[in-house]
Write a protein that holds these residues in place. Structure first.
Motif, PDB file in Angstrom:
ATOM      1  N   GLN A 183       0.825  -1.212   0.000  1.00  0.00           N
ATOM      2  CA  GLN A 183       0.000   0.000   0.000  1.00  0.00           C
ATOM      3  C   GLN A 183       0.859   1.262   0.000  1.00  0.00           C
ATOM      4  N   ASN A 184       1.955   1.256   0.763  1.00  0.00           N
ATOM      5  CA  ASN A 184       2.823   2.438   0.769  1.00  0.00           C
ATOM      6  C   ASN A 184       3.570   2.599  -0.549  1.00  0.00           C
ATOM      7  N   VAL A 185       3.935   1.488  -1.161  1.00  0.00           N
ATOM      8  CA  VAL A 185       4.615   1.565  -2.461  1.00  0.00           C
ATOM      9  C   VAL A 185       3.643   2.143  -3.499  1.00  0.00           C
ATOM     10  N   ILE A 186       2.393   1.691  -3.457  1.00  0.00           N
ATOM     11  CA  ILE A 186       1.386   2.233  -4.382  1.00  0.00           C
ATOM     12  C   ILE A 186       1.183   3.733  -4.113  1.00  0.00           C
ATOM     13  N   GLY A 187       1.090   4.093  -2.839  1.00  0.00           N
ATOM     14  CA  GLY A 187       0.925   5.512  -2.478  1.00  0.00           C
ATOM     15  C   GLY A 187       2.088   6.345  -2.994  1.00  0.00           C
ATOM     16  N   PHE A 188       3.276   5.812  -2.867  1.00  0.00           N
ATOM     17  CA  PHE A 188       4.479   6.489  -3.358  1.00  0.00           C
ATOM     18  C   PHE A 188       4.422   6.669  -4.877  1.00  0.00           C
ATOM     19  N   ILE A 189       4.065   5.606  -5.588  1.00  0.00           N
ATOM     20  CA  ILE A 189       4.046   5.679  -7.058  1.00  0.00           C
ATOM     21  C   ILE A 189       3.005   6.704  -7.510  1.00  0.00           C
ATOM     22  N   GLU A 190       1.848   6.727  -6.837  1.00  0.00           N
ATOM     23  CA  GLU A 190       0.819   7.698  -7.219  1.00  0.00           C
ATOM     24  C   GLU A 190       1.328   9.113  -6.990  1.00  0.00           C
ATOM     25  N   ARG A 191       2.064   9.290  -5.904  1.00  0.00           N
ATOM     26  CA  ARG A 191       2.590  10.617  -5.605  1.00  0.00           C
ATOM     27  C   ARG A 191       3.651  11.025  -6.629  1.00  0.00           C
ATOM     28  N   ALA A 192       4.523  10.091  -6.997  1.00  0.00           N
ATOM     29  CA  ALA A 192       5.555  10.398  -8.000  1.00  0.00           C
ATOM     30  C   ALA A 192       4.899  10.751  -9.326  1.00  0.00           C
ATOM     31  N   ASN A 193       3.784  10.085  -9.605  1.00  0.00           N
ATOM     32  CA  ASN A 193       3.070  10.343 -10.853  1.00  0.00           C
ATOM     33  C   ASN A 193       2.381  11.700 -10.828  1.00  0.00           C
ATOM     34  N   THR A 194       1.690  12.021  -9.747  1.00  0.00           N
ATOM     35  CA  THR A 194       0.959  13.291  -9.725  1.00  0.00           C
ATOM     36  C   THR A 194       1.880  14.474  -9.420  1.00  0.00           C
ATOM     37  N   ASP A 195       2.769  14.328  -8.444  1.00  0.00           N
ATOM     38  CA  ASP A 195       3.578  15.488  -8.043  1.00  0.00           C
ATOM     39  C   ASP A 195       4.750  15.746  -8.977  1.00  0.00           C
ATOM     40  N   MET A 196       5.297  14.693  -9.571  1.00  0.00           N
ATOM     41  CA  MET A 196       6.487  14.892 -10.403  1.00  0.00           C
ATOM     42  C   MET A 196       6.266  14.526 -11.849  1.00  0.00           C
ATOM     43  N   GLY A 197       5.069  14.098 -12.170  1.00  0.00           N
ATOM     44  CA  GLY A 197       4.734  13.814 -13.567  1.00  0.00           C
ATOM     45  C   GLY A 197       5.502  12.645 -14.153  1.00  0.00           C
ATOM     46  N   ILE A 198       5.921  11.721 -13.325  1.00  0.00           N
ATOM     47  CA  ILE A 198       6.652  10.557 -13.847  1.00  0.00           C
ATOM     48  C   ILE A 198       5.620   9.513 -14.307  1.00  0.00           C
ATOM     49  N   GLY A 199       5.691   9.174 -15.604  1.00  0.00           N
ATOM     50  CA  GLY A 199       4.666   8.301 -16.200  1.00  0.00           C
ATOM     51  C   GLY A 199       4.704   6.891 -15.633  1.00  0.00           C
ATOM     52  N   TRP A 200       3.543   6.242 -15.603  1.00  0.00           N
ATOM     53  CA  TRP A 200       3.447   4.868 -15.079  1.00  0.00           C
ATOM     54  C   TRP A 200       4.472   3.974 -15.755  1.00  0.00           C
ATOM     55  N   ARG A 201       4.635   4.157 -17.056  1.00  0.00           N
ATOM     56  CA  ARG A 201       5.486   3.248 -17.837  1.00  0.00           C
ATOM     57  C   ARG A 201       6.971   3.478 -17.579  1.00  0.00           C
ATOM     58  N   ARG A 202       7.273   4.493 -16.824  1.00  0.00           N
ATOM     59  CA  ARG A 202       8.680   4.723 -16.464  1.00  0.00           C
ATOM     60  C   ARG A 202       8.972   4.268 -15.043  1.00  0.00           C
ATOM     61  N   ILE A 203       8.015   3.530 -14.480  1.00  0.00           N
ATOM     62  CA  ILE A 203       8.167   3.074 -13.098  1.00  0.00           C
ATOM     63  C   ILE A 203       8.146   1.546 -13.069  1.00  0.00           C
ATOM     64  N   THR A 204       9.111   0.954 -12.365  1.00  0.00           N
ATOM     65  CA  THR A 204       9.211  -0.513 -12.306  1.00  0.00           C
ATOM     66  C   THR A 204       9.246  -0.982 -10.855  1.00  0.00           C
ATOM     67  N   VAL A 205       8.418  -1.965 -10.546  1.00  0.00           N
ATOM     68  CA  VAL A 205       8.463  -2.590  -9.225  1.00  0.00           C
ATOM     69  C   VAL A 205       9.033  -3.997  -9.381  1.00  0.00           C
ATOM     70  N   SER A 206      10.020  -4.310  -8.551  1.00  0.00           N
ATOM     71  CA  SER A 206      10.671  -5.622  -8.626  1.00  0.00           C
ATOM     72  C   SER A 206      10.326  -6.438  -7.386  1.00  0.00           C
ATOM     73  N   THR A 207       9.874  -7.668  -7.605  1.00  0.00           N
ATOM     74  CA  THR A 207       9.489  -8.509  -6.464  1.00  0.00           C
ATOM     75  C   THR A 207      10.130  -9.888  -6.554  1.00  0.00           C
ATOM     76  N   CYS A 208      10.339 -10.487  -5.381  1.00  0.00           N
ATOM     77  CA  CYS A 208      10.862 -11.848  -5.365  1.00  0.00           C
ATOM     78  C   CYS A 208       9.735 -12.843  -5.635  1.00  0.00           C
ATOM     79  N   GLY A 209       8.507 -12.325  -5.800  1.00  0.00           N
ATOM     80  CA  GLY A 209       7.409 -13.206  -6.183  1.00  0.00           C
ATOM     81  C   GLY A 209       6.385 -13.439  -5.088  1.00  0.00           C
ATOM     82  N   ILE A 210       5.843 -12.334  -4.539  1.00  0.00           N
ATOM     83  CA  ILE A 210       4.791 -12.437  -3.526  1.00  0.00           C
ATOM     84  C   ILE A 210       3.454 -12.414  -4.281  1.00  0.00           C
ATOM     85  N   VAL A 211       2.825 -13.566  -4.425  1.00  0.00           N
ATOM     86  CA  VAL A 211       1.656 -13.658  -5.305  1.00  0.00           C
ATOM     87  C   VAL A 211       0.501 -12.730  -4.888  1.00  0.00           C
TER      88      VAL A 211
END
Ligand code: SAH
Length: 368
Positions: A183-211
């Motif tokens: 939830q905090n990672v999602i909140g962060f990404i939304e903030r980066a998108n709205t406050d800094m205009g960083i497009g969704w497609r320029r953002i990558t989340v890497s996981t060890c595989g938490i389904v």
């Protein structure tokens, strides 16, 4: 006296804070503009009166993080920051200047609970999740590094290109497992998108595989990039490297990952570490593994990033030779799988995965 962290206040709270100091309301807007560019302290806020800057310095601080170490790679392309949070925890973030823009690798947790056998970040366990603003502050530190206080010379241009001095790309690939703090990672990404205009497609989340976390990203529905740290083509070998493999099978992880990327018509990133045992025998970097991995990914929209293991003193593994790495890549390509070798960045500054934090946190706990 504990200092008030102004970055954590809402606009209304910041206005109250400055008016309580006997200042006009517009000072709040001035201060928040500086903070949105990453201003590390009040001394740089040139449009505030000197006396006010001093008073603020006594009772408040700007961001939630303080830069306590900054390391520059010899080629000048990579800057690594060791940051201290308000409770003394330390985290790392890395700024990479690339041909396609300025990319920042952020941490999502202080420490990590995943226990991957080859990784430095997890050696001291998990301390805690980072808040939305603690993750966002890492972007602002990088932004300040790129731009300093010269922001007024050129307006912040969202989605910058290579010539731009703004953060343009984000990878959530630093310390921690982002999908244990979804939830905090999602909140962060939304903030980066709205406050800094960083497009969704320029953002990558890497996981060890938490389904379940991947399911949460599917439900959230934004077309960001997903990277899976796979590191093995079968469950048996994966369990030897990553404890999370005991909880979710490769089949379960890949099923959720393909559903995510198919929804957004995105290419899935597969992170594949290449590592040998203490005696130099290849573990997951054999010809058989390359062929098995090809079978797993055949016909799918994905890119394999091959990452030669970055040595961690506390871990008894070895890094395969350049030849072995190229051989592995060649087999994948011959089998029709997109694969590239991840260029190592900032090796000379201990940029590998949690090493800076580890070395500095250890130093602290040894003394106490
Ligand atoms: N927990 C997330 C994100 C952080 S780790 C994940 O697992 O994806 C970022 C990447 O670095 C992962 O692919 C991880 O497996 C890899 N990594 C960890 N230690 C490493 C090392 N010593 N050398 C090379 N890659 C490493």
């Amino acid at each position: 006296m504990t200092k008030t962290i102004l970055f954590d206040l809402t606009n209304a709270e910041l206005e109250k804070f400055v008016t309580d100091m006997g200042q006009p309301k517009f000072r709040a807007k001035q201060i928040s503009e500086w903070m949105s560019r990453g201003a590390p302290d009040f001394s740089v806020m040139k449009n505030l009166p000197e006396k006010l800057r001093q008073d603020l310095d006594e009772c408040a601080q700007t961001l939630l993080v303080r830069v306590i170490k900054k390391l520059e790679s010899s080629d000048g392309e990579t800057t690594k920051f060791l940051l201290e949070l308000s409770d003394g925890e330390k985290i790392e973030c890395v700024l990479m200047r690339t041909s396609y823009g300025n990319s920042v690798c952020v941490s999502s947790q202080a420490g990590c609970a995943m226990g991957c056998k080859f990784c430095a970040s997890t050696l001291l366990g998990l301390k805690r999740n980072l808040t939305v603003n603690e993750i966002f502050s890492q972007i602002l530190v990088a932004q300040w590094e790129l731009r300093g206080d010269k922001f007024s010379e050129k307006p912040i241009r969202p989605n910058g290109d290579a010539n731009n001095n703004d953060v343009s790309h984000i990878v959530v690939m630093g310390t921690g497992e982002p999908l244990q703090n979804t939830q905090n990672v999602i909140g962060f990404i939304e903030r980066a998108n709205t406050d800094m205009g960083i497009g969704w497609r320029r953002i990558t989340v890497s996981t060890c595989g938490i389904v379940p976390g991947i399911e949460d990203l599917i439900a959230w529905g934004r077309p960001i990039n997903l990277a899976i740290s796979l590191h093995a083509p079968n469950d048996e070998l994966r369990k030897k490297l990553m404890p999370i493999a005991n909880k979710y099978t490769i089949a379960q992880v890949m099923d959720a990952a393909w559903r995510f990327t198919d929804t957004h018509n995105r290419q899935l990133m597969i992170e594949y570490l290449l590592v040998g045992d203490a005696n130099g025998n290849l573990l997951n970097a054999t010809t058989e593994c390359a062929n098995e991995l090809s079978e797993l990914l055949r016909g799918k929209n994905c890119m394999v990033n091959l990452i030669p293991w970055n040595a961690v003193a506390e871990r008894e593994f070895t890094s395969p030779s350049g030849n072995a790495v190229h051989r592995f890549q060649d087999i994948l390509i011959k089998n029709g799988i997109h694969a590239r070798i991840r260029r190592e960045r900032g090796n000379d500054i201990g940029s590998a995965c949690g090493q800076l934090r580890l070395n500095n946190t250890k130093g602290v706990s040894d003394e106490t």
